[in-house]
Design an enzyme around this catalytic site. Structure first.
Site, PDB file in Angstrom:
ATOM      1  N   CYS B  79       0.838  -1.211   0.000  1.00  0.00           N
ATOM      2  CA  CYS B  79       0.000   0.000   0.000  1.00  0.00           C
ATOM      3  C   CYS B  79       0.874   1.263   0.000  1.00  0.00           C
ATOM      4  O   CYS B  79       1.544   1.543  -0.990  1.00  0.00           O
ATOM      5  CB  CYS B  79      -0.970  -0.048   1.179  1.00  0.00           C
ATOM      6  SG  CYS B  79      -2.317   1.156   1.043  1.00  0.00           S
ATOM      7  N   HIS B 179      -3.894  -4.924   0.325  1.00  0.00           N
ATOM      8  CA  HIS B 179      -3.404  -5.457   1.597  1.00  0.00           C
ATOM      9  C   HIS B 179      -3.469  -6.981   1.586  1.00  0.00           C
ATOM     10  O   HIS B 179      -4.524  -7.545   1.885  1.00  0.00           O
ATOM     11  CB  HIS B 179      -4.239  -4.889   2.758  1.00  0.00           C
ATOM     12  CG  HIS B 179      -3.975  -3.440   2.993  1.00  0.00           C
ATOM     13  ND1 HIS B 179      -2.935  -3.007   3.782  1.00  0.00           N
ATOM     14  CD2 HIS B 179      -4.569  -2.334   2.487  1.00  0.00           C
ATOM     15  CE1 HIS B 179      -2.914  -1.688   3.781  1.00  0.00           C
ATOM     16  NE2 HIS B 179      -3.894  -1.245   3.000  1.00  0.00           N
ATOM     17  N   GLU B 181      -2.352  -8.985   3.694  1.00  0.00           N
ATOM     18  CA  GLU B 181      -2.636  -9.487   5.049  1.00  0.00           C
ATOM     19  C   GLU B 181      -4.119  -9.422   5.389  1.00  0.00           C
ATOM     20  O   GLU B 181      -4.564  -9.990   6.385  1.00  0.00           O
ATOM     21  CB  GLU B 181      -1.809  -8.703   6.079  1.00  0.00           C
ATOM     22  CG  GLU B 181      -2.277  -7.281   6.386  1.00  0.00           C
ATOM     23  CD  GLU B 181      -1.892  -6.226   5.348  1.00  0.00           C
ATOM     24  OE1 GLU B 181      -1.433  -6.602   4.251  1.00  0.00           O
ATOM     25  OE2 GLU B 181      -2.071  -5.030   5.634  1.00  0.00           O
TER      26      GLU B 181
END
Lengths: 254, 199
Positions: B79, B179, B181
């Protein structure tokens, strides 16, 4: 193409998930961490955990519940309820939340929105608005879990929240909450069209067709689902298939 | 193998560590220059304002990252971390990025809502070790208001208010605008691919 999000909402009090009808008559629906993981596995695009008793009882968000749920989630995770200060928000982020949802505290002190956004980014700040019809297609924002009228117009408050740094609006229709008769598409559209940030519709979902309506007619960017998921009225897979068939872009298969 | 997650005060790093932990990787969150230069792999995460990347100039972190790049340490920017690998951003024009990718980050056009929040699909343009095993049009989670244009190093793109770079790659340096994650099983696969790159 950016998909419309289905966000599983867990209303939590005393470490358990509950779901009320028009903010009252709470029924027990299970363990927050178990349900969060189950919804994620079933295809929920995000999880929201709202500590619904926090504001009323003046107590801190259940950080341990947040920690337990966050450990098992690899999709966006929002926490709301009882967040009154930057320190409260920081504690929730430390426990593993990606976003916080603030409501009464933002109405009381709108600079809190900017304060959290400057520290954690606008994408981490959701301003939740509980709105009730005031007639003539006007809606009033309520504070303290729907107990206190603020005199503020919901659309104007959403615009102010945006200008102060909110990244998203979580809009709950108090008139529809828990009724299962469908989202308030008029309310949702008026707020969604008034701001340039995503709006999450909430309150009233009873079936898959209600989600089709709020995305198509309500111009919602995302929609919250709670009781219809907990009790298996509409499985997430079925919901997303219905949306897809209706020509609404969703993340499926996940 | 140790993966250093560079902590420069921009965003929730525990979620990146949590995802790596779940893959059985050894990851540390650090702002210590020695730990950064001693790591086998680097992740530069980040959310929020481009101005936050100014903090990377503190404590010798910038020099440590540049040294790691010279030693061909695999690096993943996530990001804001990806945007920092570019030349600059109109969000904070007074600051320079690392200029690994010669592009300027710009705000989404006014006809679409910003931030771009939610799950969007990736169009893989060319093969990348980071995307091994992923089907075309996999969904990942985005949350950003500025984006990197398509460049020669774009390996996957995304469409929102026009087409932009979702994944960039040059040598052993990677950037993802989304993202991983927070992108469920798809995101975990991408992080696993990064973990499995030879050191």
């Amino acid at each position: 193409m950016l998909t419309k999000r289905i966000i599983a909402c867990l209303d939590v009090t005393g470490g358990r998930v509950v779901k009320g009808v028009q903010f009252l008559n709470l029924r027990d629906a299970g363990d927050p961490a178990d349900l969060a993981e189950a919804h994620s596995a079933a295809g929920a695009d995000e999880i929201v955990l709202l500590d619904i008793s926090a504001t009323a009882e003046q107590r801190a968000t259940l950080l341990e519940t947040v920690r337990r749920a966050a450990r098992r989630l690899f999709i966006p995770f929002t926490v709301g309820g009882g967040i009154r200060s930057l320190a409260d928000a920081s504690a929730v982020f430390d426990a593993g939340a990606d976003k916080v949802s603030i409501n009464s505290a933002a109405l009381c002190d709108p600079t809190l929105i900017t304060c959290i956004a400057e520290r954690f980014g606008s994408q981490a700040v959701i301003v939740a608005i509980d709105a009730k019809s005031a007639g003539n297609q006007h809606y009033q924002a309520f504070a303290r879990g729907g107990r206190t009228p603020t005199g503020r117009d919901a659309c104007l408050w959403a615009q102010e929240a945006e200008s102060r740094g909110a990244g998203e609006i979580l809009l709950t229709s108090m008139d529809r909450d828990g009724t299962g008769v469908g989202f308030d598409c008029v309310l949702t559209r008026s707020v969604s069209d008034a701001v340039r940030i995503p709006v999450i519709a909430s309150g009233g979902a009873g079936g898959a067709e209600h989600f089709v309506n709020v995305f198509r007619d309500g111009h919602a960017d995302a929609a919250l689902a709670a009781s219809i998921l907990h009790y298996g009225t509409t499985a997430l897979a079925e919901l997303k298939q219905t949306l897809s068939t209706a020509g609404i872009s969703v993340r499926w298969p996940c | 193998m140790t993966i250093a997650i560079v902590d420069y005060g921009a965003g929730n790093l525990t979620s990146v560590k949590k995802a790596l932990d779940s893959l059985g990787s050894r990851a540390i969150i650090t702002s210590d220059a020695e730990q950064i230069s001693g790591a086998d792999k680097l992740i530069v995460p980040g959310v929020g304002h481009f101005a936050a990347t100014a903090a990377l100039q503190r404590n010798g972190m910038l020099a440590a990252i540049q040294a790691a790049i010279r030693h061909e340490t695999p690096l993943l920017g996530i990001c804001l971390g990806m945007q920092w690998l570019c030349a600059a951003s109109t969000e904070a024009p007074e600051l320079a990025g690392l200029n690994i990718f010669a592009a300027d980050c710009t705000h989404f056009p006014s006809q679409v809502k910003a931030p771009h929040v939610g799950w969007n699909d990736l169009e893989v343009i060319r093969e990348s070790g980071l995307l091994t095993g992923l089907p075309q049009r996999s969904f990942v989670y985005f949350a950003h208001s500025y984006r990197v244009p398509l460049i020669e190093h774009t390996v996957a793109s995304c469409e929102y208010g026009g087409v932009f770079s979702a994944v960039v790659e040059q040598g052993r340096i990677f950037g993802v605008q989304f993202h991983p994650e927070k992108s469920g099983t798809v995101g975990k696969k991408i992080l696993e691919n990064f973990c499995e790159l030879p050191c």
